[in-house]
Every structure is written in C-alpha cells, then in structure tokens.
Design a protein around this motif. Sequence first.
Motif, short mmCIF file in Angstrom:
data_model
loop_
_atom_site.label_atom_id
_atom_site.label_comp_id
_atom_site.label_asym_id
_atom_site.label_seq_id
_atom_site.Cartn_x
_atom_site.Cartn_y
_atom_site.Cartn_z
N LYS A 54 0.88 -1.18 0.00
CA LYS A 54 0.00 0.00 0.00
C LYS A 54 0.91 1.23 0.00
CE LYS A 54 -3.87 -1.77 2.86
NZ LYS A 54 -4.40 -1.80 4.25
N SER A 55 0.35 2.38 -0.33
CA SER A 55 1.12 3.63 -0.37
C SER A 55 1.61 4.03 1.02
CB SER A 55 0.24 4.77 -0.88
OG SER A 55 -0.23 4.47 -2.15
N SER A 56 2.60 4.90 1.04
CA SER A 56 3.08 5.43 2.32
C SER A 56 4.00 6.63 2.11
CB SER A 56 3.86 4.36 3.08
OG SER A 56 4.50 4.94 4.20
N THR A 57 3.86 7.61 2.96
CA THR A 57 4.85 8.69 3.06
C THR A 57 5.60 8.57 4.38
OG1 THR A 57 3.55 10.18 1.69
CG2 THR A 57 5.16 11.20 3.16
N ARG A 58 4.86 8.68 5.49
CA ARG A 58 5.48 8.69 6.82
C ARG A 58 6.19 7.38 7.16
NH1 ARG A 58 1.76 12.38 6.40
NH2 ARG A 58 0.88 10.74 5.12
N THR A 59 5.51 6.27 6.96
CA THR A 59 6.07 4.99 7.39
C THR A 59 7.35 4.68 6.64
OG1 THR A 59 3.86 4.26 7.95
CG2 THR A 59 5.53 2.54 7.69
N ARG A 60 7.31 4.89 5.33
CA ARG A 60 8.50 4.61 4.54
C ARG A 60 9.66 5.50 4.93
NH1 ARG A 60 9.73 4.98 -1.99
NH2 ARG A 60 11.95 4.59 -1.69
N ILE A 106 6.52 -4.75 7.13
CA ILE A 106 5.59 -4.97 6.03
C ILE A 106 4.31 -4.17 6.21
CG2 ILE A 106 4.85 -7.15 7.13
CD1 ILE A 106 4.05 -8.06 4.21
N ARG A 107 3.85 -3.56 5.13
CA ARG A 107 2.54 -2.89 5.08
C ARG A 107 1.72 -3.61 4.03
NH1 ARG A 107 1.00 3.45 4.68
NH2 ARG A 107 1.49 3.17 6.89
N THR A 108 0.58 -4.16 4.46
CA THR A 108 -0.24 -4.91 3.52
C THR A 108 -1.72 -4.85 3.90
OG1 THR A 108 -0.42 -7.04 2.38
CG2 THR A 108 0.06 -7.13 4.75
N PHE A 133 -4.52 -3.39 12.05
CA PHE A 133 -3.69 -2.74 13.08
C PHE A 133 -2.65 -1.79 12.49
CE2 PHE A 133 -4.90 -6.89 14.98
CZ PHE A 133 -5.61 -6.42 16.07
N HIS A 134 -2.24 -0.83 13.31
CA HIS A 134 -1.15 0.09 12.94
C HIS A 134 -0.36 0.40 14.23
CE1 HIS A 134 1.17 2.75 10.64
NE2 HIS A 134 0.31 3.68 10.35
N PRO A 135 0.36 -0.60 14.75
CA PRO A 135 0.98 -0.44 16.07
C PRO A 135 2.05 0.65 16.16
CG PRO A 135 1.71 -2.49 15.02
CD PRO A 135 0.59 -1.94 14.19
N CYS A 136 2.83 0.85 15.10
CA CYS A 136 3.88 1.88 15.15
C CYS A 136 3.25 3.27 15.30
CB CYS A 136 4.75 1.83 13.89
SG CYS A 136 5.64 0.28 13.72
N GLN A 137 2.11 3.46 14.64
CA GLN A 137 1.39 4.72 14.76
C GLN A 137 0.97 4.95 16.22
OE1 GLN A 137 0.67 7.10 12.23
NE2 GLN A 137 0.30 8.24 14.09
N ALA A 138 0.43 3.92 16.84
CA ALA A 138 -0.06 4.07 18.22
C ALA A 138 1.08 4.36 19.19
CB ALA A 138 -0.83 2.81 18.64
N HIS A 268 -3.92 13.32 14.57
CA HIS A 268 -4.38 12.67 13.33
C HIS A 268 -3.17 11.91 12.80
CE1 HIS A 268 -5.93 11.97 9.33
NE2 HIS A 268 -6.97 12.78 9.46
N CYS A 269 -3.35 10.65 12.42
CA CYS A 269 -2.20 9.87 11.96
C CYS A 269 -1.67 10.38 10.62
CB CYS A 269 -2.60 8.40 11.85
SG CYS A 269 -4.01 8.13 10.77
N LEU A 270 -2.53 11.10 9.87
CA LEU A 270 -2.21 11.60 8.53
C LEU A 270 -2.02 10.43 7.55
CD1 LEU A 270 0.34 14.48 9.36
CD2 LEU A 270 -2.16 14.61 9.22
N PRO A 271 -2.28 10.58 6.28
CA PRO A 271 -2.71 11.80 5.59
C PRO A 271 -4.14 12.21 5.97
CG PRO A 271 -2.85 9.93 4.09
CD PRO A 271 -2.21 9.43 5.34
N ALA A 272 -4.40 13.54 5.91
CA ALA A 272 -5.69 14.09 6.31
C ALA A 272 -6.46 14.60 5.10
CB ALA A 272 -5.46 15.25 7.28
N ASN A 296 7.28 11.94 15.43
CA ASN A 296 7.52 10.94 16.48
C ASN A 296 7.50 9.51 15.97
OD1 ASN A 296 8.08 12.69 18.56
ND2 ASN A 296 5.95 12.79 19.29
N ARG A 297 6.93 9.30 14.78
CA ARG A 297 7.00 7.96 14.18
C ARG A 297 8.46 7.49 14.13
NH1 ARG A 297 3.13 6.04 10.73
NH2 ARG A 297 4.50 4.22 10.74
N MET A 298 9.32 8.38 13.68
CA MET A 298 10.72 7.99 13.52
C MET A 298 11.37 7.64 14.86
SD MET A 298 13.81 9.94 11.56
CE MET A 298 14.16 11.18 12.78
N1 CP Z 1 0.36 7.59 9.27
C1 CP Z 1 0.94 6.83 8.32
O1 CP Z 1 1.17 5.63 8.50
O2 CP Z 1 1.26 7.49 7.17
P1 CP Z 1 1.75 6.86 5.78
O3 CP Z 1 0.57 6.14 5.19
O4 CP Z 1 2.18 8.04 4.98
O5 CP Z 1 2.88 5.91 6.05
#
Ligand code: CP
Length: 309
Positions: A54-60, A106-108, A133-138, A268-272, A296-298
């Motif tokens: 799946k797409s990602s900005t922050r996680t990647r 992995i993001r799936t 789930f999205h544990p790293c976000q939490a 907000h976890c974003l994207p918004a 703070n994700r990083m």
């Molecule tokens: N919040 C979050 O996981 O953002 P990305 O989808 O950009 O990784």
Amino acid sequence: NVNLKNKDLLSLMDYSTEEILSLIEDAMDLKAKHQNGDIISPLKGKTLGMIFEKSSTRTRVSFEAGMMQLGGNALYLNGKDLQLGRGETVADTAKVLSQFIDVIMIRTFEHEKVVELAKHADIPVINGLTDDFHPCQALADLLTIYEHKKTFQKLKVSYIGDGNNVAHSLMIACAKVGIDFTIACPKGYEPKEFVVKYATEVAKENHSTITVTESPIEAAKDADVLYADVWTSMGQEEESANRLKVFAPYQINEELVKYAKDDYLFLHCLPAHREEEVTAAIIDGPNSVVFQQAGNRMHVQKALLQAIL
Ligand code: CP
Ligand code: NVA
C-alpha cells in the motif's frame, strides 16, 4: 530494562505495559540525541527490508531515515516488484529474506499475511499497517500525548470516526497504559468485537475504561485528546461516496471541540482530508500537534529497531 530482542511487533497485544513504556522512554532518549546532533551507530551493518503493498509517506521515510540514523541500511521493496506479487508464497519470501537482512517491516492488507510472514521468518517482523492494526502509529501517538501531558494517568483520549486499524491500535495502546479511551463511530463502523473485548480487559487491569458510542459529543466531552483518521482507508476506495455521507456527523470541527477540555490536543495519523474528518481550522489550529506526532514515528521506530535488534 526489558528484553525485546528478536520480538515481532504484529500488534500491541503482544507487548506488555512495561515493554511499551520502555520503548517510549527509549524514544524520548533517541529523540533528544537526534535533536542534539549526536551521531550513534548501534545498528551498523544491519539491514531493514520494507515491503509495501500500500502507499506510504510517513512509514517509509521514517523507517528509512531512522534506520540510517542508527548506522544501518533500509531497502524499499514494492510488493508488486517482488516475486511475492507474482505468486511466490509468503512463507518462501520470509525464508529467503531471512538469508539477507536482519528485520522486515511490512505494510499490507490482510493481517493474517503479516502473521504468516512472521511465522516463517527467522528475523523479527514489524507491522507497518494492515487492515486491522497500525501499532507503530499508536506508539508515536502515546509519545506525543506523553510529551504534552507528562503523564498517562487520568486522561481521556477520544477517537471520532471509523473503527479501523488506527482506532484498534490506539485503543489497545491506551488500555495498556491506563488511559480512558472513547470511540465514537456510526452504526456498522464499530471497531472489531475481539479488539474491544481485549482492550476492555486490559484497561480494567490498568484502572481505565474503554467506551464505544455512536455520539461524537459524548466522545468529545471533557476529552484531553481528540483523534481523527480518514473515513476511507486504503483498499476501501469504492466505498468512499457512501462513507462521506455516513461519517458527515463525525467531523471534528469548531462546534465539536467546544465540548473538549480547553487544552485538548488534536491528533491525526495523517494523511488528512481537510473539511472531511476535520476542518482546516482545527487541524491547522493551535491545539493540533499532528506534525510533531508524524515526526515521532521515527523516534519510536528507532527505539523499536534498536530494541529488537
Ligand atoms: N500515518 C501513516 O502511516 O502514514 P503513511 O501512510 O504516509 O505511512
Ligand atoms: N486508516 C488509514 C490509515 C493510513 C495511515 C488507512 O488504512 O488507509
């Protein structure tokens, strides 16, 4: 200090309160070092493989930058480019990647895929978001709350919107650290029963509560934190027109935040999507800490990588 060596992070259900608090503490330490410009290389020679379906900005970017800052390397692996995308099994992929690298993120879509990957991998697996789930976000959410409130005691965190992956992980995280958690969602979009049941039991042990309501006002009332996520998650695009209608009464806006405490935080976890789940006035307003939260994700992921490697 708790020992997390080789431990997967599939969901925060697998982590004790002590383990979560220790990660938050380590993250604060790593963040201070980063802001101070300290160069540290505890993960020199280590490689993180990041599979994205799946797409990602922050996680990647946060995983990749974080791994580099710790002296290691990170590989971006698009699921479509891997043989996985042409039908190689998850089990074989896990065994092969284990020959080359030290940790997989992995993001799936299906959570079961991540469980399967972890089962067959000889190296730790981190969930970078599944449908459930999205544990790293939490973990980043907890760090952000702690930085502002200096405690997890006697706080009311309210999530308003879809009972989705982000809601599930936030609910579990709050239960683990003793935060009162309320979720307001429309009928049919509640969090999964097994998650609510689990979180309610854990919250009880930690002297806090989990509340599921249909009323955004009940959720917003006296809240210390108001939390929004998109109404249409990745993979649900064809439902988006209907979701816009169903979730309209769940927008976080100037009217709703009047019910919260004066010093409430907006997360907000974003994207918004401005003017959908939250108005621009709120997400770009004085109570919003969404970019600090993203940053703070990083820091939490660096703490996690360091702990499991
Ligand atoms: N919040 C979050 O996981 O953002 P990305 O989808 O950009 O990784
Ligand atoms: N619930 C959203 C979160 C994105 C970070 C999704 O799954 O698309």
